[in-house]
Scaffold this motif. Structure first.
Motif, PDB file in Angstrom:
ATOM      1  N   UNK C  20     -43.001  -3.404 -48.074  1.00 50.16           N
ATOM      2  CA  UNK C  20     -43.631  -2.082 -48.259  1.00 50.16           C
ATOM      3  C   UNK C  20     -44.372  -2.021 -49.596  1.00 50.16           C
ATOM      4  N   UNK C  21     -43.724  -2.543 -50.637  1.00 54.81           N
ATOM      5  CA  UNK C  21     -44.336  -2.522 -51.969  1.00 54.81           C
ATOM      6  C   UNK C  21     -45.669  -3.279 -51.966  1.00 54.81           C
ATOM      7  N   UNK C  22     -45.616  -4.497 -51.381  1.00 55.50           N
ATOM      8  CA  UNK C  22     -46.837  -5.300 -51.335  1.00 55.50           C
ATOM      9  C   UNK C  22     -47.902  -4.580 -50.506  1.00 55.50           C
ATOM     10  N   UNK C  23     -47.467  -3.914 -49.436  1.00 54.72           N
ATOM     11  CA  UNK C  23     -48.415  -3.235 -48.547  1.00 54.72           C
ATOM     12  C   UNK C  23     -49.234  -2.171 -49.252  1.00 54.72           C
ATOM     13  N   UNK C  24     -48.637  -1.538 -50.253  1.00 51.20           N
ATOM     14  CA  UNK C  24     -49.354  -0.493 -51.000  1.00 51.20           C
ATOM     15  C   UNK C  24     -50.587  -1.036 -51.715  1.00 51.20           C
ATOM     16  N   UNK C  25     -50.566  -2.322 -51.991  1.00 46.66           N
ATOM     17  CA  UNK C  25     -51.675  -2.945 -52.720  1.00 46.66           C
ATOM     18  C   UNK C  25     -52.715  -3.540 -51.782  1.00 46.66           C
ATOM     19  N   UNK C  26     -52.562  -3.295 -50.468  1.00 47.71           N
ATOM     20  CA  UNK C  26     -53.429  -3.993 -49.527  1.00 47.71           C
ATOM     21  C   UNK C  26     -54.189  -3.022 -48.630  1.00 47.71           C
ATOM     22  N   UNK C  27     -55.058  -2.239 -49.239  1.00 46.20           N
ATOM     23  CA  UNK C  27     -55.754  -1.209 -48.462  1.00 46.20           C
ATOM     24  C   UNK C  27     -56.616  -1.771 -47.336  1.00 46.20           C
ATOM     25  N   UNK C  28     -57.178  -2.962 -47.544  1.00 48.60           N
ATOM     26  CA  UNK C  28     -58.064  -3.498 -46.512  1.00 48.60           C
ATOM     27  C   UNK C  28     -57.271  -3.860 -45.262  1.00 48.60           C
ATOM     28  N   UNK C  29     -56.121  -4.550 -45.457  1.00 48.42           N
ATOM     29  CA  UNK C  29     -55.304  -4.899 -44.290  1.00 48.42           C
ATOM     30  C   UNK C  29     -54.814  -3.643 -43.585  1.00 48.42           C
ATOM     31  N   UNK C  30     -54.512  -2.622 -44.388  1.00 44.51           N
ATOM     32  CA  UNK C  30     -54.066  -1.373 -43.773  1.00 44.51           C
ATOM     33  C   UNK C  30     -55.164  -0.749 -42.915  1.00 44.51           C
ATOM     34  N   UNK C  31     -56.405  -0.846 -43.381  1.00 42.85           N
ATOM     35  CA  UNK C  31     -57.535  -0.350 -42.584  1.00 42.85           C
ATOM     36  C   UNK C  31     -57.661  -1.138 -41.285  1.00 42.85           C
ATOM     37  N   UNK C  32     -57.448  -2.463 -41.398  1.00 41.58           N
ATOM     38  CA  UNK C  32     -57.546  -3.308 -40.205  1.00 41.58           C
ATOM     39  C   UNK C  32     -56.444  -2.930 -39.209  1.00 41.58           C
ATOM     40  N   UNK C  33     -55.234  -2.718 -39.736  1.00 35.57           N
ATOM     41  CA  UNK C  33     -54.124  -2.292 -38.870  1.00 35.57           C
ATOM     42  C   UNK C  33     -54.488  -1.015 -38.102  1.00 35.57           C
ATOM     43  N   UNK C  34     -55.063  -0.073 -38.830  1.00 38.85           N
ATOM     44  CA  UNK C  34     -55.463   1.179 -38.186  1.00 38.85           C
ATOM     45  C   UNK C  34     -56.489   0.940 -37.091  1.00 38.85           C
ATOM     46  N   UNK C  35     -57.421   0.021 -37.379  1.00 33.94           N
ATOM     47  CA  UNK C  35     -58.465  -0.260 -36.391  1.00 33.94           C
ATOM     48  C   UNK C  35     -57.856  -0.890 -35.134  1.00 33.94           C
ATOM     49  N   UNK C  36     -56.801  -1.711 -35.325  1.00 30.36           N
ATOM     50  CA  UNK C  36     -56.139  -2.372 -34.205  1.00 30.36           C
ATOM     51  C   UNK C  36     -55.352  -1.375 -33.343  1.00 30.36           C
ATOM     52  N   UNK C  37     -54.863  -0.321 -33.974  1.00 30.35           N
ATOM     53  CA  UNK C  37     -53.875   0.557 -33.347  1.00 30.35           C
ATOM     54  C   UNK C  37     -54.324   1.011 -31.951  1.00 30.35           C
ATOM     55  N   UNK C  38     -53.464   0.696 -30.968  1.00 34.13           N
ATOM     56  CA  UNK C  38     -53.727   1.142 -29.608  1.00 34.13           C
ATOM     57  C   UNK C  38     -54.824   0.362 -28.897  1.00 34.13           C
ATOM     58  N   UNK C  39     -55.345  -0.691 -29.540  1.00 36.49           N
ATOM     59  CA  UNK C  39     -56.452  -1.416 -28.881  1.00 36.49           C
ATOM     60  C   UNK C  39     -56.050  -2.834 -28.444  1.00 36.49           C
ATOM     61  N   UNK C  40     -55.085  -3.426 -29.148  1.00 39.94           N
ATOM     62  CA  UNK C  40     -54.583  -4.759 -28.809  1.00 39.94           C
ATOM     63  C   UNK C  40     -55.657  -5.830 -28.612  1.00 39.94           C
ATOM     64  N   UNK C  41     -56.519  -6.022 -29.607  1.00 37.65           N
ATOM     65  CA  UNK C  41     -57.556  -7.052 -29.435  1.00 37.65           C
ATOM     66  C   UNK C  41     -56.987  -8.458 -29.301  1.00 37.65           C
ATOM     67  N   UNK C  42     -55.784  -8.664 -29.789  1.00 40.43           N
ATOM     68  CA  UNK C  42     -55.205 -10.013 -29.782  1.00 40.43           C
ATOM     69  C   UNK C  42     -54.155 -10.205 -28.706  1.00 40.43           C
TER      70      UNK C  42
END
Lengths: 283, 283, 283, 283
Positions: C20-42
């Motif tokens: 969780x701590x590391x995640x706070x420093x990773x805004x880009x990956x968090x944006x990507x996660x949001x983009x993935x949400x509910x779409x399952x591209x992989x």
């Protein structure tokens, strides 16, 4: 017979002082001059550099002469000739044909007079000389083995000529040199941009909100110097990689439209942004 | 009857542009002007500021007028009057008696003319006005309730007068203000020293070896700006505490005699070091 | 049946805090996660990333899972696994096979267990996984459509395989990305080098004479940070262009042998200089 | 008879390494030691310094011994003793009475044991030693000619005693020294604050929005170092003069409540601001 045409030969003393001053800042050219001494690597070679103006260039011309070359000079621009430097060069034995503020006809006549020396190497600064050579003196152009071009504007003209198959001899674009790119833009333009604004406005930089538009080599140099003088620097940049660099270098990064609300001084490193700033209701 | 004496009233337009430009940089005075508006806290009070010269001072004079004061002006120095600013102030209704380059007699005559307005507050810049008042116009001096003095030179003269029991009214030494000390020296002198050298020599600061003699407020400001422009800064300092500060701030610290062997540009913040540099076999 | 092998599942809670701590420093990956949400591209795609260790990587693994991928993990190095992070990932539904300090046999057994998931994309960090795949499991390698490699060491191994015509599927060298080059070296290595020395030695940087050997991206980042902490920075550099840059950036530039006489802290950005420093009679 | 009480004498070797390392950073004390050599300026003088802990202090104790003094040691705090350093000092012939983690009774017993040496000079760090001396051993206190106190907390206790007319001998407040004030706060605290946050959070400073609350000596040192590491520094300050300094130094200056909306890392140099930040909906 007089083989030069300058404003006033009595200005030579003043001109020599300027040349000497500039020479103190040019250790590399001085080293080259020493290497040339007594060897004449350029003997029987005729150089035709256009431009007398910036105080540093005459040093180069004199170094070539030291190397045995015959050097002839005309202007690259009717407005930039320094008459005292021109007089000094005549005194040093270099035929100069250039007078500050000469009209267009005289300017081109001076180029033609210089061409009569049958140059083998041209050193141009805007491509007026090279254009004249290619338009009306192709026989003389055939005699030239190569040249240099200083400005981006000149290089654009030459590239068009090359593309059209009309460039008669090879020309080196000075701008492509790493030492030009890395140093002139970052350190030279970086300082002179700041300096020009100080002279025009008399502002104190400490605490000033300075917007630098564009974070390329020039922008990086300007931003660092502005911060170094105590300014609060804001960077605007449309390319994501340099925008990120600016942020990681500790500057505020924001869209130009927002920077216009905060900034007090605006420095654009690309023409595109100027009109946008002008049309914004900024101070 | 004409109650002013300036070079040429038609210069007023140019002078107003200068005043307006300076005014944009003076938000605090502008706030004070606003506070004065419609309240006239200074009504029936006569101010006599000496000096018209620096572009920023007229703004202060106009703010006082806005506050209801009667303001009269003379010069503090025959050479520093800006004739266009003087004309503009007359146009704004302030009697100015000062002409750039006036001879000594006219200069003192103008002071006397101004004194006839019976000032209650004087604002001096070098103590010529206050000296005149104390020498020949002690009756008028009795009318003055206080004053200010801008320069160190002026303050020295006034302190001598006070010590001899001859100072008739209290005078504030502007130099003692914290905002003068902390800001003018570090940021103002810091920038203008660098700027003056650039204008005189056209040097590039990046990579230049700059010796700053003295690490007081001025020296700190200069060193930081020189480093901010890319120079390699060397500090010389005879006091151990600031010498240690300079080292901890990341500069090279060494005796002046050694710095003379390395340095390319020398900036002294105390007169003592100038002669030492001159007598050293430095470039 | 248990499809994972980690030290201790009860460490999951601690591991989740780290993630969780590391995640706070990773805004880009968090944006990507949001983009993935509910779409399952992989969806239906099996990823096999080697390495659990740095706290930031698990965030990527979870983002892939969010995108519908099946994600399986093994270690890239028997020593770098963080057992609590490994436990947390199992808790999040990712089969992890890695234990800090596992012996060589277990380490490779874990890789093989992971390969049984029939990965389509590999994410390697040193090329142990890819080597295993190419040596003994070519049938599984044929199933893989591509991969990434993090380290320079790994890339060297892969380039040798490609040159020998033995690389079965294409692999992207992460190091070649501009965002790696420009940012990781200058800002990341720049800070962590300084930080590592501080932790090991407890030195104060202010006033310290720091020699930075090499003025490439790493050297530039280190030099700037050392100066930013108040150190006096000396640069040594064998290439003329970056040596000139260092001088123009305001650092002292000198041969290493001379820097050894002056310097207090030495930071080399190339292996070559280390031995030279060691053999010099420096402190 | 054993005149010391430490954890374990076999730790002496490790302790000596620590002392030697610290000694390399203390050129001034080393110069003083050299000056003492063979002169014994402190012979027959008994020193009682409290505190063994920070690695640098033992160097001072050894320098006093070199100067002929009899030196005895107790702790200034039951928790801060470094047992290996204590063992090393015993090995160097200094009676130490201190064990890390000793209970309150042992701690005071150790102070009393040390007092039995009849000290003439005390060097305290929190005023426990001096308080004990004044409460129960006034006969021994009469024997003391002077002392030093390291901490602000200790100085407050001593000032209260002095005000009540109860301080038996004069004590120097170390904190009042210019070299403490100017250097420890700006450079020492400046670096260690940044360092502490790096160790606790592992953040990258480049591009980070750092709010420094308070622009006194500590704040100035922290702000400069944060900027030097590439951070974007925002300063909050309630005093107008230092707030203006911060702006002129090129930082963003704003009210804390606004900084809370922007900042990512908050560093307060005064306790007052901590609760305000905590109560704001900042990250």
């Amino acid at each position: 017979m007089k083989n030069y045409d300058v404003r006033d030969l009595t200005l030579a003393k003043e001109g020599k002082l300027r040349i000497d001053w500039a020479g103190k800042e040019m250790p590399v050219v001085n080293l080259i001059k020493e290497r040339f001494a007594g060897k004449s690597p350029w003997r029987e070679c005729v150089f035709l550099p256009a431009s007398i103006s910036p105080r540093k260039r005459p040093i180069w011309r004199l170094a070539l002469k030291e190397g045995g070359a015959e050097v002839v000079l005309c202007a690259s621009n009717p407005l930039s000739t320094q008459d005292d430097v021109a007089a000094a060069l005549v005194d040093y034995g270099i035929p100069v044909n250039a007078i500050r503020g000469e009209d267009n006809e005289t300017y081109y006549q001076h180029i033609i007079t210089a061409l009569e020396h049958k140059p083998q190497i041209t050193m141009d600064d805007g491509a007026d000389l090279v254009s004249t050579l290619h338009k009306d003196y192709t026989d003389l152009a055939a005699n030239v083995i190569g040249g240099t071009e200083e400005t981006t504007t000149g290089v654009i003209r030459l590239r068009n000529m090359a593309r059209a198959g009309k460039l008669i001899y090879p020309i080196i674009a000075v701008n492509d040199a790493q030492t030009k790119h890395f140093f002139d833009n970052r350190y030279g333009t970086g300082q002179s941009t700041i300096d020009g604004i100080t002279r025009a406005t008399n502002i104190l930089w400490a605490g000033r909100k300075v917007v630098v538009c564009g974070y390329g080599w020039c922008g990086k140099g300007i931003a660092r110097r502005a911060q170094g003088l105590g300014a609060l620097v804001i960077v605007t940049e449309v390319q994501p990689i340099p925008a990120l660099e600016a942020a990681m270098d500790g500057y505020q990064v924001m869209p130009l439209i927002k920077a216009c609300e905060i900034g007090e001084v605006f420095i654009t490193t690309t023409g595109d942004t100027t009109s946008l700033i002008r049309h914004t209701s900024c101070r």
